[in-house]
Scaffold this motif. Structure first.
Motif, PDB file in Angstrom:
ATOM      1  N   ILE A 125      52.383  32.775  30.795  1.00  0.00           N
ATOM      2  CA  ILE A 125      53.683  33.310  30.370  1.00  0.00           C
ATOM      3  C   ILE A 125      53.520  34.194  29.139  1.00  0.00           C
ATOM      4  O   ILE A 125      54.123  35.273  29.041  1.00  0.00           O
ATOM      5  CB  ILE A 125      54.655  32.145  30.092  1.00  0.00           C
ATOM      6  N   SER A 126      52.714  33.759  28.191  1.00  0.00           N
ATOM      7  CA  SER A 126      52.479  34.556  26.982  1.00  0.00           C
ATOM      8  C   SER A 126      51.808  35.875  27.324  1.00  0.00           C
ATOM      9  O   SER A 126      52.147  36.920  26.758  1.00  0.00           O
ATOM     10  CB  SER A 126      51.624  33.756  25.995  1.00  0.00           C
ATOM     11  N   TRP A 127      50.850  35.837  28.264  1.00  0.00           N
ATOM     12  CA  TRP A 127      50.174  37.081  28.675  1.00  0.00           C
ATOM     13  C   TRP A 127      51.163  38.045  29.326  1.00  0.00           C
ATOM     14  O   TRP A 127      51.140  39.253  29.063  1.00  0.00           O
ATOM     15  CB  TRP A 127      49.036  36.740  29.637  1.00  0.00           C
ATOM     16  N   LEU A 128      52.036  37.537  30.181  1.00  0.00           N
ATOM     17  CA  LEU A 128      53.026  38.400  30.826  1.00  0.00           C
ATOM     18  C   LEU A 128      53.982  38.999  29.801  1.00  0.00           C
ATOM     19  O   LEU A 128      54.342  40.191  29.895  1.00  0.00           O
ATOM     20  CB  LEU A 128      53.808  37.598  31.872  1.00  0.00           C
ATOM     21  N   ASN A 129      54.378  38.224  28.815  1.00  0.00           N
ATOM     22  CA  ASN A 129      55.257  38.750  27.777  1.00  0.00           C
ATOM     23  C   ASN A 129      54.571  39.833  26.960  1.00  0.00           C
ATOM     24  O   ASN A 129      55.193  40.825  26.562  1.00  0.00           O
ATOM     25  CB  ASN A 129      55.736  37.619  26.864  1.00  0.00           C
ATOM     26  N   ASP A 130      53.260  39.645  26.688  1.00  0.00           N
ATOM     27  CA  ASP A 130      52.519  40.676  25.951  1.00  0.00           C
ATOM     28  C   ASP A 130      52.445  41.968  26.747  1.00  0.00           C
ATOM     29  O   ASP A 130      52.580  43.064  26.184  1.00  0.00           O
ATOM     30  CB  ASP A 130      51.114  40.167  25.629  1.00  0.00           C
ATOM     31  N   ILE A 131      52.223  41.876  28.048  1.00  0.00           N
ATOM     32  CA  ILE A 131      52.146  43.077  28.883  1.00  0.00           C
ATOM     33  C   ILE A 131      53.484  43.809  28.872  1.00  0.00           C
ATOM     34  O   ILE A 131      53.543  45.048  28.742  1.00  0.00           O
ATOM     35  CB  ILE A 131      51.734  42.700  30.324  1.00  0.00           C
ATOM     36  N   ARG A 132      54.567  43.071  29.009  1.00  0.00           N
ATOM     37  CA  ARG A 132      55.888  43.716  28.982  1.00  0.00           C
ATOM     38  C   ARG A 132      56.131  44.388  27.633  1.00  0.00           C
ATOM     39  O   ARG A 132      56.664  45.503  27.572  1.00  0.00           O
ATOM     40  CB  ARG A 132      56.968  42.674  29.254  1.00  0.00           C
ATOM     41  N   GLY A 133      55.756  43.723  26.551  1.00  0.00           N
ATOM     42  CA  GLY A 133      55.979  44.308  25.233  1.00  0.00           C
ATOM     43  C   GLY A 133      55.135  45.536  24.970  1.00  0.00           C
ATOM     44  O   GLY A 133      55.588  46.476  24.307  1.00  0.00           O
ATOM     45  N   MET A 134      53.921  45.570  25.501  1.00  0.00           N
ATOM     46  CA  MET A 134      53.023  46.700  25.257  1.00  0.00           C
ATOM     47  C   MET A 134      53.452  47.951  26.005  1.00  0.00           C
ATOM     48  O   MET A 134      53.351  49.071  25.487  1.00  0.00           O
ATOM     49  CB  MET A 134      51.591  46.327  25.661  1.00  0.00           C
ATOM     50  N   TYR A 135      53.915  47.798  27.224  1.00  0.00           N
ATOM     51  CA  TYR A 135      54.134  48.959  28.090  1.00  0.00           C
ATOM     52  C   TYR A 135      55.610  49.258  28.348  1.00  0.00           C
ATOM     53  O   TYR A 135      55.926  50.129  29.156  1.00  0.00           O
ATOM     54  CB  TYR A 135      53.428  48.737  29.436  1.00  0.00           C
ATOM     55  N   SER A 136      56.504  48.563  27.683  1.00  0.00           N
ATOM     56  CA  SER A 136      57.932  48.778  27.958  1.00  0.00           C
ATOM     57  C   SER A 136      58.406  50.149  27.518  1.00  0.00           C
ATOM     58  O   SER A 136      59.387  50.673  28.048  1.00  0.00           O
ATOM     59  CB  SER A 136      58.757  47.688  27.263  1.00  0.00           C
ATOM     60  N   ASN A 137      57.717  50.754  26.554  1.00  0.00           N
ATOM     61  CA  ASN A 137      58.163  52.039  26.006  1.00  0.00           C
ATOM     62  C   ASN A 137      57.398  53.211  26.590  1.00  0.00           C
ATOM     63  O   ASN A 137      57.506  54.331  26.097  1.00  0.00           O
ATOM     64  CB  ASN A 137      58.011  52.019  24.480  1.00  0.00           C
ATOM     65  N   LYS A 138      56.602  52.970  27.634  1.00  0.00           N
ATOM     66  CA  LYS A 138      55.798  54.045  28.203  1.00  0.00           C
ATOM     67  C   LYS A 138      56.384  54.536  29.516  1.00  0.00           C
ATOM     68  O   LYS A 138      57.026  53.772  30.247  1.00  0.00           O
ATOM     69  CB  LYS A 138      54.347  53.587  28.412  1.00  0.00           C
ATOM     70  N   MET A 139      56.116  55.827  29.794  1.00  0.00           N
ATOM     71  CA  MET A 139      56.631  56.453  31.009  1.00  0.00           C
ATOM     72  C   MET A 139      55.534  56.512  32.067  1.00  0.00           C
ATOM     73  O   MET A 139      54.353  56.618  31.755  1.00  0.00           O
ATOM     74  CB  MET A 139      57.116  57.879  30.710  1.00  0.00           C
ATOM     75  N   LYS A 140      55.968  56.485  33.301  1.00  0.00           N
ATOM     76  CA  LYS A 140      55.054  56.631  34.426  1.00  0.00           C
ATOM     77  C   LYS A 140      55.242  58.025  35.016  1.00  0.00           C
ATOM     78  O   LYS A 140      56.301  58.357  35.548  1.00  0.00           O
ATOM     79  CB  LYS A 140      55.311  55.563  35.484  1.00  0.00           C
ATOM     80  N   LEU A 141      54.220  58.864  34.885  1.00  0.00           N
ATOM     81  CA  LEU A 141      54.276  60.241  35.373  1.00  0.00           C
ATOM     82  C   LEU A 141      53.146  60.469  36.364  1.00  0.00           C
ATOM     83  O   LEU A 141      52.008  60.050  36.127  1.00  0.00           O
ATOM     84  CB  LEU A 141      54.154  61.237  34.221  1.00  0.00           C
ATOM     85  N   GLU A 142      53.473  61.119  37.447  1.00  0.00           N
ATOM     86  CA  GLU A 142      52.459  61.504  38.417  1.00  0.00           C
ATOM     87  C   GLU A 142      51.751  62.771  37.956  1.00  0.00           C
ATOM     88  O   GLU A 142      52.171  63.432  37.001  1.00  0.00           O
ATOM     89  CB  GLU A 142      53.091  61.701  39.795  1.00  0.00           C
ATOM     90  N   LEU A 143      50.677  63.120  38.653  1.00  0.00           N
ATOM     91  CA  LEU A 143      49.858  64.251  38.235  1.00  0.00           C
ATOM     92  C   LEU A 143      50.655  65.547  38.209  1.00  0.00           C
ATOM     93  O   LEU A 143      50.528  66.346  37.260  1.00  0.00           O
ATOM     94  CB  LEU A 143      48.638  64.382  39.153  1.00  0.00           C
ATOM     95  N   ASP A 144      51.475  65.804  39.224  1.00  0.00           N
ATOM     96  CA  ASP A 144      52.255  67.042  39.249  1.00  0.00           C
ATOM     97  C   ASP A 144      53.199  67.119  38.056  1.00  0.00           C
ATOM     98  O   ASP A 144      53.434  68.207  37.506  1.00  0.00           O
ATOM     99  CB  ASP A 144      53.048  67.129  40.559  1.00  0.00           C
ATOM    100  N   GLU A 145      53.744  65.981  37.656  1.00  0.00           N
ATOM    101  CA  GLU A 145      54.618  65.973  36.490  1.00  0.00           C
ATOM    102  C   GLU A 145      53.821  66.200  35.203  1.00  0.00           C
ATOM    103  O   GLU A 145      54.295  66.877  34.277  1.00  0.00           O
ATOM    104  CB  GLU A 145      55.370  64.648  36.418  1.00  0.00           C
ATOM    105  N   LEU A 146      52.619  65.653  35.125  1.00  0.00           N
ATOM    106  CA  LEU A 146      51.796  65.850  33.935  1.00  0.00           C
ATOM    107  C   LEU A 146      51.416  67.315  33.746  1.00  0.00           C
ATOM    108  O   LEU A 146      51.354  67.820  32.620  1.00  0.00           O
ATOM    109  CB  LEU A 146      50.526  64.994  34.028  1.00  0.00           C
ATOM    110  N   LEU A 147      51.155  67.997  34.854  1.00  0.00           N
ATOM    111  CA  LEU A 147      50.716  69.390  34.765  1.00  0.00           C
ATOM    112  C   LEU A 147      51.840  70.332  34.348  1.00  0.00           C
ATOM    113  O   LEU A 147      51.587  71.518  34.125  1.00  0.00           O
ATOM    114  CB  LEU A 147      50.116  69.831  36.100  1.00  0.00           C
ATOM    115  N   GLN A 148      53.060  69.836  34.249  1.00  0.00           N
ATOM    116  CA  GLN A 148      54.147  70.669  33.748  1.00  0.00           C
ATOM    117  C   GLN A 148      54.017  70.911  32.245  1.00  0.00           C
ATOM    118  O   GLN A 148      54.619  71.832  31.713  1.00  0.00           O
ATOM    119  CB  GLN A 148      55.493  70.001  34.042  1.00  0.00           C
ATOM    120  N   TYR A 149      53.233  70.086  31.590  1.00  0.00           N
ATOM    121  CA  TYR A 149      53.055  70.221  30.148  1.00  0.00           C
ATOM    122  C   TYR A 149      51.784  71.020  29.884  1.00  0.00           C
ATOM    123  O   TYR A 149      50.702  70.663  30.335  1.00  0.00           O
ATOM    124  CB  TYR A 149      52.967  68.840  29.503  1.00  0.00           C
ATOM    125  N   ASN A 150      51.911  72.070  29.104  1.00  0.00           N
ATOM    126  CA  ASN A 150      50.808  73.006  28.905  1.00  0.00           C
ATOM    127  C   ASN A 150      49.932  72.643  27.712  1.00  0.00           C
ATOM    128  O   ASN A 150      48.850  73.185  27.558  1.00  0.00           O
ATOM    129  CB  ASN A 150      51.351  74.425  28.734  1.00  0.00           C
TER     130      ASN A 150
END
Length: 1181
Positions: free
Chosen positions: A837-862
């Motif tokens: 349970i503690s490990w799952l809570n740590d994972i949620r806390g670490m990645y809750s503020n991050k976005m999931k972008l695919e490669l085509d979306e990443l390449l929009q940024y120069n």
């Protein structure tokens, strides 16, 4: 001492203590009850004395100064006590009255002294038995004393004569080597060295004695009051070197002795010059000061020393020290003072044999044969301590285990545990009911020395009973030092010295990697491994309770939600100190997290904090060890040291840590640099280091102490607490470049977060100036500008995979919780569920503020951070380096470690800030010299658009082929982290460099330079302060309004900061040409994408109006480079353009690459460049 009133009050006091209803005394009273009049101390004892002598508060001892240190202070030596030649010739064998009367055969031997004691005792008895007066005994005592003194003096003179005889007589030949040259040197040097050594010992030991928490609280003070090592140095009696050893092994036997001077027959002046060892320790107990004297220390030991040599500095790898026998140690120890009637503790019967036996019991497993104490010399010089590496144990299986007889008939569930020094370091899972278990497990354990054998024990796991050992074997670890990998090992478990089963396993040792100093003086930096050893030091906690409140607490250290270490319990009012260390193996540094939970003795959590390992290491390097804790106002001080180790766990060894952004360092200029050259001036350049790791450099400026660079370096950062350093270097054509000075740059004030808890852009337009620090002081200054551009917080592929894994574990855990709602589970099962349970809570806390972008979306940024990980590869030569260049950089941004074989066995990773992905070019080169620039020859290379690497190497690794004189193949995987920038400086874009086409059209109203009222004008064009023109027009005769319409093209490297000087000249046939006027054109005025026409005023030599010059500019942007070949100083690799790089890269990639398309017209103008970052449109001109 107690007063009479105190003595009378003592019985009443004891009666009060025996009554349950009696109030406690003040020293046991809580702070909240000390104002209660019924809780005060006895009226016969003052409050001040009670608080001074007995207190429940934490004892704070003040360090005290020693009274006398060194042999001169201990002996009371003065300049007048210097021994003269006459003093040295004084005979120690001074005559007595009886020497001239008695025959030599009647005194001076041991039995004479024994006889006089017997005669004196008999005569004393006879006088008493006969009833004579006691006065006669006095004469017997005087006579026997005179005889005994004369006999003892002669006996000592005989001993001295025998010693002189032994030193004179030639010994029979043996294989021992004399060390008299060293002993003679110490005899002369030791009296000068000893006072400083003794002072250093006292200064370091006394603060430790004052602050050591293990000293009982009733000792209110403890310090060394007097200390000297004496005038006589330790001696090395002889040395024996063994011949039949390997070439890199030296084994020697040393006979070491330390004996005091014999002062019995010396006069007062000689005694002050021959001072023996002396140590006086004083401690205060209940207000009473008690001294303890130790003097005349002597010891004799036979030591075997083994040196393991190596080529790099310090040339000695390890030193093993072994005592061949229990050393002979003797001293005089007198408690309570050094007066004549005081007792000597070594006279206590059986004390010395008991001490010798204790030394054998406790020092035997460390120093006595076959054990030895090992010193790792490079580790000691680096200041690190603890583990020297990581031991990988692959546990395969065991066969035919003899489980032994047992009156309890249970199933046999074997497992194996591993011990070092009596401590269990790893164990396997238990196999159910089998005598031929198969485990196939891999364990990584820390190894601090090769001298301790590894104990492997086969155990039987039993339900509700203590596990039982069924066999054991000891494995010698010293062989791993020479042969790191040992596969196919097999050994027999032994029980009662009989085989009890066969055990099969593999072992591999991975040493801690540290910087190496090569024979030429250069430093070979270690690879930036993602695996290694983390050393965590829990120092102290501040502010747990209210002001003045005493709190007791301990700290639990969790690694990735698993408890790995618990400190001892400490107590204090405002600060609780522990200073305890713990090391553990790290298999993925970027995902490593530590939780420090402070708990009270009841196990209740008072405060906690969770931090990543990267951030803890960064904060330790800059001295910011305090972490604010959740759940209160407390702060915990924790240090973290990283030791890289190249474990063989695949791509995780070189995994990349995602950045939070990039720091731009714009290096403007330097002034008043230190000149390291004896002839001429230095060729300075600047470089930027992050946590002492090189991240980039700029071009050098020749022969100057005040260079103007106007170049920028981008550094990707992973936390706000990293250490950034600017260092100015001097180029050396022979040997390594020399440091001119360095300065540390504070960057933590540049990091700010917005309302969405994301970092925001920070640009400081104000120049900063820092003084350069050298080894000999402060000299020179650097002017620079700083900016921070954040990266978008996106999920990497590994993080996406970890989230999916956490989601699956969460679903399984939810089902388990539903199943056990109405069942009783064991504490072990509950702890396991709590950890998940503690490990799952740590994972949620670490990645809750991050976005999931695919490669085509990443390449929009120069713009963003481009990371490269080289996982594998094949090379055509050995001992080479792989360099990676980007865009216009003439110096490599990423350099691999030296590759000793034709196969890349250990990969590497690196990153760079890409300003314009659509134009960016990446070049890989294989070279023999890691410091080669882009203009120097290479073994093989390839250039390829960076955007193609992102498209083809993002989701999976791909193979890149390099060609040239040799060939190479590299397996790459890349990542792209977009930067959230609103606008990048023009000086960092592709439009800052390229080919400038200048058209000199015409001029009007020039000044007359000839007698006929006309001139013969022509133009000279200069770049910056160059003295040689880069372009010159033809002359137009006899006119003040010339028309040239001539065009010149030349290369520009820094359009924003460069300027063009135009000299309007008048041609003379017989004399030097005359200057008509000058024009200065800042190239920043030129439109990099469209033609630019400028009408420029000409300034005459006197500063007046000199007419008007009409020029036309056309700029073609491209990446250029300013580096040159060191040996030729001419040529520029960038003159070939980037087209050839595209052609070379068209067919070099296999495994996922298609044909590389050519870039559009936007490369050389036409369309505008667009930046898209978080929906912000930015048009860059």
């Amino acid at each position: 001492m107690a007063t009479a009133a105190e003595t009378k009050a003592a019985p009443n006091k004891l009666q009060q203590e025996s009554q349950p209803s009696a109030k406690p005394e003040d020293q046991f009273t809580p702070d909240g009850l000390k104002n209660d009049p019924e809780g005060k101390t006895s009226k016969t004892i003052s409050e001040d004395r009670a608080k001074e002598n007995v207190s429940n508060d934490e004892v704070k001892r003040e360090p005290k100064e020693a009274s006398y240190v060194g042999w001169k202070q201990i002996g009371g030596w003065q300049e007048s006590d210097t021994l003269t030649a006459e003093d040295e010739m004084i005979d120690l064998n001074k005559e007595t009255f009886l020497d001239n009367v008695l025959p030599d055969s009647t005194y001076g031997d041991w039995f004479h002294s024994l006889g006089v004691l017997f005669v004196a005792a008999f005569l004393s008895f006879l006088i008493g038995w006969l009833g004579f007066s006691l006065a006669l005994v006095f004469f017997v005592a005087v006579a026997s004393s005179l005889y005994y003194r004369t006999s003892a003096k002669k006996f000592r003179s005989i001993i001295r004569d025998r010693v002189q005889r032994e030193l004179t007589v030639q010994r029979i030949e043996d294989d021992y080597e004399s060390m008299e040259w060293l002993n003679n040197f110490l005899d002369k040097y030791w009296p000068r060295l000893e006072p400083g050594v003794s002072q250093m010992v006292v200064q370091n030991v006394n603060p430790v004695l004052a602050s050591n928490p293990s000293i009982p609280p009733f000792i209110s003070a403890l310090w060394i009051d007097q200390f000297t090592l004496g005038v006589k140095p330790p001696r090395i009696e002889h040395v024996k070197t063994y011949q039949n050893t390997d070439s890199d092994i030296v084994v020697m036997d040393w006979d070491v002795a330390f004996t005091p001077h014999d002062l019995s027959d010396m006069n007062a002046k000689q005694v002050r010059n021959y001072v023996n060892q002396k140590l006086v320790i004083k401690f205060v107990v209940f207000g009473i000061r008690i001294p303890f004297y130790v003097s005349n220390v002597s010891f004799h030991a036979k030591v075997r020393i083994r040196f393991k040599l190596m080529t790099p500095f310090p040339h000695v790898d390890t030193i093993n020290i072994q005592l061949l026998d229990v050393p002979d140690i003797d001293f005089i120890g007198r408690p309570f003072g050094d007066f004549i009637f005081n007792g000597e503790i070594m006279n206590i019967p059986l004390l010395w044999p008991a001490m010798k036996k204790l030394v054998q019991i406790y020092a035997g497993p460390l120093l006595l044969p076959p054990f030895s104490f090992q010193l790792n010399v490079p580790q000691l010089l680096s200041g690190a301590s603890g583990a020297v590496g990581v031991l990988k144990i692959v546990i395969k299986n065991a066969t035919d285990i003899k489980k032994g007889d047992s009156f309890i008939n249970q199933s046999f569930n074997p497992y194996v545990k591993f011990e070092l020094g009596g401590t269990t370091i790893a164990r396997t899972q238990a196999c159910k009911d089998t005598l031929d278990p198969v485990w196939n497990e891999t364990k990584y354990v820390l190894l601090s020395s090769f001298s301790e054998p590894l104990a492997i024990t086969a155990m039987n796991e039993r339900v509700n009973l203590k596990d039982k050992a069924v066999g054991r074997v000891e494995y010698n670890m010293s062989s791993l030092q020479h042969q790191n990998h040992q596969g196919g090992l097999s050994c027999n478990f032994l029980r009662n010295f009989k085989p009890a089963g066969s055990f099969n396993f593999d072992m591999t040792f991975f040493p801690v990697v540290s910087p190496k100093k090569m024979p030429d003086g250069t430093i070979e930096e270690p690879p930036e491994y993602n695996t290694g050893v983390a050393k965590i030091t829990i120092e102290e906690v501040e502010g747990l309770g209210e002001i003045g409140e005493k709190v007791s607490a301990y700290v639990e250290l969790y690694f990735n939600s698993k408890l790995i270490f618990t400190t001892r319990q400490g107590s204090g009012k405002q600060v609780i100190q522990w200073n305890q260390e713990h090391e553990n193996v790290i298999t993925d540094r970027r995902k490593s997290r530590y939780k420090m939970a402070v708990k009270n003795p009841k196990g209740e959590t008072l405060a906690f904090v969770v931090q990543s390992l990267n951030d803890m290491v960064d904060r330790t390097q800059i001295g910011k060890k305090q972490f604010p804790m959740a759940g209160g106002k407390a702060q915990i001080k924790v240090g973290a040291i990283w030791k890289p180790v190249g474990l063989d766990i695949g791509s995780a060894t070189v995994a990349y840590t995602p950045p939070i952004g990039v720091v731009r360092v714009f290096l403007n200029k330097a002034e008043d640099l230190k000149n390291l050259e004896k002839v001429g001036k230095i060729d300075p350049y600047a470089r930027v280091l992050l946590n002492e790791s090189l991240k980039g450099r700029i071009d050098e400026k020749p022969n100057t102490l005040s260079p103007i660079w106007n170049q920028s370096i981008y550094v990707a950062v992973t936390s706000p607490n990293q250490k950034l350093t600017i260092e100015v270097m001097d180029v050396e054509t022979v040997g390594a470049d020399r440091s001119v000075g360095k300065l540390d740059v504070r960057i933590d004030d540049m990091f700010h977060k917005g309302e969405d808890d994301r970092y925001i852009e920070y640009v400081d337009d104000n120049p900063r100036t820092g003084r350069l620090v050298t080894k000999k002081g402060i000299k020179g200054a650097v002017t620079y500008y700083m900016a921070f551009y954040p990266c978008l917080p996106i999920l990497t592929l590994d993080e996406m995979q970890e989230i999916d894994e956490a989601r699956q574990k969460g679903e399984v855990l939810q089902k388990r919780q539903e199943e056990v709602k109405e069942k009783t589970i064991t504490p072990e099962q509950q702890n396991e569920m709590d950890e998940e349970i503690s490990w799952l809570n740590d994972i949620r806390g670490m990645y809750s503020n991050k976005m999931k972008l695919e490669l085509d979306e990443l390449l929009q940024y120069n713009a963003g951070v481009f990371s490269v990980s080289v996982l594998d590869g094949e090379l055509s030569q050995i001992g080479v380096f792989v360099q990676t260049f980007f865009d216009s950089n003439g110096h490599a941004k990423i350099v691999s470690p030296k590759i000793p074989t034709r196969t890349v066995q250990t990969g590497w990773t690196g990153d760079v800030m890409i300003k314009e992905l659509e134009y960016s070019i990446t070049t890989f080169r294989v070279v023999k010299n890691k410091d080669s620039n882009k203009a120097q020859p290479c073994i093989c290379e390839v250039s390829i658009p960076t955007i193609e690497l992102v498209r083809n190497c993002y989701y999976k690794p791909s193979i890149l082929t390099l060609s040239g004189e040799g060939s190479a193949k590299l397996m790459l995987q890349v990542s792209w982290f977009p930067a959230a920038v609103s606008k990048l400086p023009q000086a960092d874009l592709i439009t800052n460099s390229g080919d400038l086409k200048v058209t000199a059209k015409a001029a009007e109203n020039l000044i007359s330079a000839d007698r006929n009222g006309l001139s013969d004008p022509f133009l000279k064009f200069f770049l910056n302060d160059d003295k040689r023109p880069i372009f010159k027009t033809k002359r137009i005769n006899k006119t003040l309004n010339p028309t040239w319409n001539e065009t010149g093209t030349f290369e520009i490297h820094n359009r924003v900061n460069d300027y063009l000087r135009v000299a309007v000249m008048d041609w003379d046939a017989g004399n030097a040409d005359d200057l008509i006027g000058r024009v200065v054109v800042p190239l920043s005025k030129i439109d990099p994408e469209n033609p630019t026409d400028l009408d420029l005023p000409i300034v005459s030599e006197e500063g007046g109006d000199g007419g008007t010059l009409h020029l036309s500019f056309n700029f073609a942007p491209r990446y250029t480079s300013t580096v040159r070949k060191p040996e030729k100083k001419v040529g520029d690799l960038a003159s070939k353009g980037i087209g050839s790089g595209f052609k070379a890269g068209a067919n070099v990639v296999n495994g996922g690459f298609g044909t590389i398309g050519k870039l559009g017209k936007t490369m050389f103008g036409g369309k505008k460049n667009h930046y898209v970052a978080q929906g912000v449109y930015n048009a860059v001109v």
